[in-house]
Design an enzyme around this catalytic site. Structure first.
Site, PDB file in Angstrom:
ATOM      1  N   LYS A  45      -7.966   0.678   0.292  1.00  0.00           N
ATOM      2  CA  LYS A  45      -8.598   1.729  -0.479  1.00  0.00           C
ATOM      3  C   LYS A  45      -8.966   1.078  -1.628  1.00  0.00           C
ATOM      4  O   LYS A  45     -10.107   1.480  -1.999  1.00  0.00           O
ATOM      5  CB  LYS A  45      -7.718   2.914  -0.556  1.00  0.00           C
ATOM      6  N   GLN A  62      -0.441   8.341  -2.419  1.00  0.00           N
ATOM      7  CA  GLN A  62      -0.135   7.748  -1.216  1.00  0.00           C
ATOM      8  C   GLN A  62       1.202   8.414  -0.368  1.00  0.00           C
ATOM      9  O   GLN A  62       2.230   8.151  -1.011  1.00  0.00           O
ATOM     10  CB  GLN A  62       0.036   6.358  -1.076  1.00  0.00           C
ATOM     11  N   ASP A  91      -8.013  13.810  -1.739  1.00  0.00           N
ATOM     12  CA  ASP A  91      -7.404  13.713  -0.439  1.00  0.00           C
ATOM     13  C   ASP A  91      -7.501  15.266   0.081  1.00  0.00           C
ATOM     14  O   ASP A  91      -7.513  15.307   1.327  1.00  0.00           O
ATOM     15  CB  ASP A  91      -5.991  13.437  -0.588  1.00  0.00           C
TER      16      ASP A  91
END
Ligand code: NAD
Length: 291
Positions: free
Chosen positions: A52, A96, A119
């Site tokens: 990412k 994460q 997200d």
């Protein structure tokens, strides 16, 4: 049969984002900035986060990686989340997952400011999705919508069967496919582990989105001729012929189902590569203050 090339579309999207970033910077906007919180040293999480961060560099975003030992407390994490919420230079950030067991993922997600939740996991953003309001669509469903759009696959009036009802894939996917949008307007059947006679549903489907987590689960006898098949599954199966000892397969028995499908995503190389492009798109949306 047309193979849906997620790798290619992901790169296309990233090039488009890079061009837009240059244009925005040329008219005086600051560089979009994505941050990621990584807890512990799980190899898979490290790989995901570093790809990412690398993707941010490729499209001209700034990125910040915040790392903590796996022994970090909830209190310390919440303090960092608060700091990121208040940092005007950071447009969006992710935590994460998975987190160590002693940390409540839900509590952390709910602490993220919804406008920075790229997200799309915060309950406010999930609610906005349901209500058709501007929001961040979580990466995997967003990626699938982009694939259907870029391949110009008709969805209007089609019967879409989604298998799996997880918060991150199946449930949002079923909502998105039923919306009154260009990619949408499907009649949706959401199937799960308690569904009776699954095959009766899948045999009626024009589009099947499989997000189950069981290798080669969807077989040719469950699929109508000409159906569109989106395989979300990523499963490790033993393969002693490979030095790593395993290979990745989807939830769809690819060899047999591809013979009946009109379009199909491979695993790997289908839905998976779209995740990063979707996260970058959401970060650009955040930088442009569209949510
Ligand atoms: P999950 O375990 O949270 O959910 C699985 C779902 O499958 C459940 O809702 C369950 O009801 C359903 N299910 C299980 N057995 C079933 C059966 N026999 N019949 C019908 N439904 C059944 O999984 P998830 O997080 O949604 O992930 C699903 C798969 O997708 C996994 O392989 C995961 O690794 C993969 N995944 C891939 C990406 C990507 O970027 N490609 C992203 C997320 C998840």
């Amino acid at each position: 049969m047309i193979l849906i090339d997620g790798k290619k579309i992901s790169l296309e999207l990233q090039s488009e984002i890079a061009v837009e970033v240059k244009e925005l910077i040329a008219i005086g906007m600051k560089q979009p900035h994505l941050a990621a919180i990584l807890v512990g040293d799980d190899p898979a999480s490290q790989t995901y986060v570093s790809s990412k961060v690398k993707a941010c560099d490729n499209v001209g975003f700034k990125s910040t990686l915040v790392r903590f030992e796996s022994s970090v407390t909830e209190q310390t994490l919440l303090a960092k989340i608060e700091e990121l919420n208040n940092n005007d230079d950071i447009d969006g950030y992710i935590i994460q997952l998975p987190l160590p067991r002693h940390i409540s993922e839900q509590k952390m997600i709910e602490a993220i400011h919804p406008n920075k939740d790229v997200d799309g996991f915060h309950p406010v953003n999930v609610g906005r999705l349901v209500l058709n309001l501007p929001t961040y669509i979580s990466a995997t469903p967003f990626g699938i919508i982009q694939l259907l759009e870029r391949y110009d696959i008709p969805t209007d009036g089609k019967h879409c069967v989604v298998i799996g009802r997880s918060n991150i894939v199946g449930s949002p996917m079923s909502i998105l496919m039923s919306k009154n949008t260009t990619v949408g307007n499907c009649t949706v059947t959401l199937c799960h582990s308690h569904t009776k006679n699954l095959k009766e549903h899948t045999l009626n489907a024009d589009i099947i989105i499989a997000a189950i987590g069981k290798p080669n689960f969807l077989t040719a006898d469950m699929v109508k001729q000409g159906a569109v098949i989106i395989d979300v599954g990523i499963n490790r199966v033993d393969d002693t012929s490979l030095t790593k000892g395993f290979k990745l397969v989807g939830d769809v028995s690819f060899a047999e189902v591809s013979e009946k499908a009109s379009y199909i995503t491979p695993v790997p190389g289908g839905v998976g590569p779209m995740t990063i492009a979707s996260l970058l798109k959401n970060t650009l949306i955040a930088a442009k203050k569209l949510v």
